[in-house]
Design an enzyme around this catalytic site. Structure first.
Site, PDB file in Angstrom:
ATOM      1  N   GLY A  49       0.844  -1.198   0.000  1.00 55.48           N
ATOM      2  CA  GLY A  49       0.000   0.000   0.000  1.00 55.48           C
ATOM      3  C   GLY A  49       0.872   1.238   0.000  1.00 55.48           C
ATOM      4  CD  GLN A  54       3.032   5.877   3.204  1.00 59.50           C
ATOM      5  OE1 GLN A  54       2.130   5.327   2.582  1.00 59.50           O
ATOM      6  NE2 GLN A  54       3.962   5.190   3.841  1.00 59.50           N
ATOM      7  CB  CYS A  98       4.758   2.143   8.036  1.00 55.83           C
ATOM      8  SG  CYS A  98       4.300   3.704   7.267  1.00 55.83           S
ATOM      9  CG  LEU A  99       6.389   1.102   2.065  1.00 54.63           C
ATOM     10  CD1 LEU A  99       5.845   1.354   0.661  1.00 54.63           C
ATOM     11  CD2 LEU A  99       7.503   0.046   2.019  1.00 54.63           C
ATOM     12  CG  HIS A 140      -1.119   1.065   7.362  1.00 56.85           C
ATOM     13  ND1 HIS A 140      -0.206   0.584   8.289  1.00 56.85           N
ATOM     14  CD2 HIS A 140      -0.410   1.920   6.573  1.00 56.85           C
ATOM     15  CE1 HIS A 140       0.974   1.130   8.073  1.00 56.85           C
ATOM     16  NE2 HIS A 140       0.885   1.947   7.028  1.00 56.85           N
ATOM     17  CD  GLU A 141      -1.429   2.333   2.754  1.00 58.51           C
ATOM     18  OE1 GLU A 141      -1.016   3.502   2.723  1.00 58.51           O
ATOM     19  OE2 GLU A 141      -0.689   1.376   3.044  1.00 58.51           O
ATOM     20  CG  HIS A 144      -0.246   6.671   5.763  1.00 58.19           C
ATOM     21  ND1 HIS A 144       0.833   7.148   6.477  1.00 58.19           N
ATOM     22  CD2 HIS A 144       0.041   5.374   5.487  1.00 58.19           C
ATOM     23  CE1 HIS A 144       1.722   6.177   6.640  1.00 58.19           C
ATOM     24  NE2 HIS A 144       1.270   5.076   6.054  1.00 58.19           N
TER      25      HIS A 144
HETATM   26  O1  K1U Z   1       1.547   2.392   3.990  1.00 54.67           O
HETATM   27  C1  K1U Z   1       2.633   1.854   3.870  1.00 54.67           C
HETATM   28  O2  K1U Z   1       3.605   2.385   4.347  1.00 54.67           O
HETATM   29  C2  K1U Z   1       2.778   0.537   3.149  1.00 54.67           C
HETATM   30  C3  K1U Z   1       2.730  -0.658   4.092  1.00 54.67           C
HETATM   31  C4  K1U Z   1       1.301  -1.148   4.128  1.00 54.67           C
HETATM   32  C5  K1U Z   1       0.917  -2.104   5.224  1.00 54.67           C
HETATM   33  C6  K1U Z   1       1.696  -3.188   5.557  1.00 54.67           C
HETATM   34  C7  K1U Z   1       1.291  -4.067   6.559  1.00 54.67           C
HETATM   35  C8  K1U Z   1       0.102  -3.862   7.189  1.00 54.67           C
HETATM   36  C9  K1U Z   1      -0.660  -2.773   6.860  1.00 54.67           C
HETATM   37  C10 K1U Z   1      -0.260  -1.904   5.861  1.00 54.67           C
HETATM   38  C11 K1U Z   1       3.673  -1.715   3.528  1.00 54.67           C
HETATM   39  O3  K1U Z   1       3.498  -2.175   2.455  1.00 54.67           O
HETATM   40  S1  K1U Z   1       5.005  -2.215   4.527  1.00 54.67           S
HETATM   41  C12 K1U Z   1       5.775  -3.518   3.543  1.00 54.67           C
HETATM   42  C13 K1U Z   1       5.023  -4.786   3.571  1.00 54.67           C
HETATM   43  O4  K1U Z   1       4.173  -4.983   4.417  1.00 54.67           O
HETATM   44  C14 K1U Z   1       5.272  -5.833   2.553  1.00 54.67           C
HETATM   45  C15 K1U Z   1       6.242  -5.693   1.606  1.00 54.67           C
HETATM   46  C16 K1U Z   1       6.458  -6.692   0.669  1.00 54.67           C
HETATM   47  C17 K1U Z   1       5.706  -7.819   0.678  1.00 54.67           C
HETATM   48  C18 K1U Z   1       4.735  -7.974   1.622  1.00 54.67           C
HETATM   49  C19 K1U Z   1       4.513  -6.985   2.555  1.00 54.67           C
HETATM   50 ZN    ZN Z   2       2.293   3.284   6.177  1.00 57.39          ZN
END
Ligand code: K1U
Ligand code: ZN
Length: 176
Positions: A49, A54, A98-99, A140-141, A144
């Site tokens: 996401g 972000q 979270c990225l 989560h998004e 944000h």
């Molecule tokens: O919003 C963001 O920063 C993105 C975040 C979204 C998220 C992850 C986990 C739970 C809720 C929301 C991410 O994508 S973090 C990276 C991640 O979870 C992932 C990356 C590669 C493969 C699988 C998962």
């Molecule tokens: Zn996030």
């Protein structure tokens, strides 16, 4: 058609991640290109996401694709002005990341199912019930867009430790 461009992702703490994002009122080619850049940035990270704040854009736009299985058909989604219409009483615990807070994961409890309304890239009003990882990710998004991070659900001491770790990471990244 122009090619999508990768955008740098802001790292917490950053005041732009704490702002309430503004609704999108008219869908333009510029906004569609922004959604496309965000999807490209999300897949590249990689993530499941990404929300416009972000990448420093204070607009109510999120993208997501929670299909993680290798070889499965992707389901890229772009949602303008997403809104949670209803949430289940039943909850789910997921170890979120979270990225904007790299390499930090923590358990967050959220409603297991949510009904979401949004405008898609073609300008159509959509509505869908999400479950499992999709429900976690869309909540989560949308957080944000309201200036809220998953660490805001944690105990203050843990949140403070994470924020200090990110301040250190940002100093190191700035030094190069
Ligand atoms: O919003 C963001 O920063 C993105 C975040 C979204 C998220 C992850 C986990 C739970 C809720 C929301 C991410 O994508 S973090 C990276 C991640 O979870 C992932 C990356 C590669 C493969 C699988 C998962
Ligand atoms: Zn996030």
């Amino acid at each position: 058609m122009s090619r999508a461009m990768l955008k740098p992702i802001l790292i917490h703490p950053d005041p732009r991640l704490k702002k309430l994002a503004a609704p999108v009122d008219d869908l333009s080619d510029e906004l569609r290109a922004l959604a496309s850049d965000m999807l490209e940035t999300m897949y590249d990270a990689p993530g499941i996401g990404l929300a416009a704040p972000q990448i420093g854009v204070s607009k109510r736009l999120i993208v997501l694709d929670c299909i993680k299985e290798e070889g499965a058909t992707p389901r890229p989604m772009a949602m303008f002005n997403p809104e949670i219409l209803a949430s289940s009483e039943e909850t789910n615990v997921y170890e979120e990341g979270c990225l904007s807070i790299p390499e930090v994961f923590a358990e967050v409890t959220r409603p297991k199912e949510v009904e979401v309304a949004w405008i898609d890239s073609d300008g159509n009003a959509r509505k869908e019930v999400f479950d499992g990882l999709w429900a976690t990710c869309v909540q989560h998004e949308i957080d944000h867009l309201d200036g809220k991070l998953f660490i805001d659900y944690l105990k203050p001491l843990k949140r403070q430790m994470i924020t200090r770790k990110m301040q250190k990471l940002k100093r190191e990244l700035a030094r190069g």
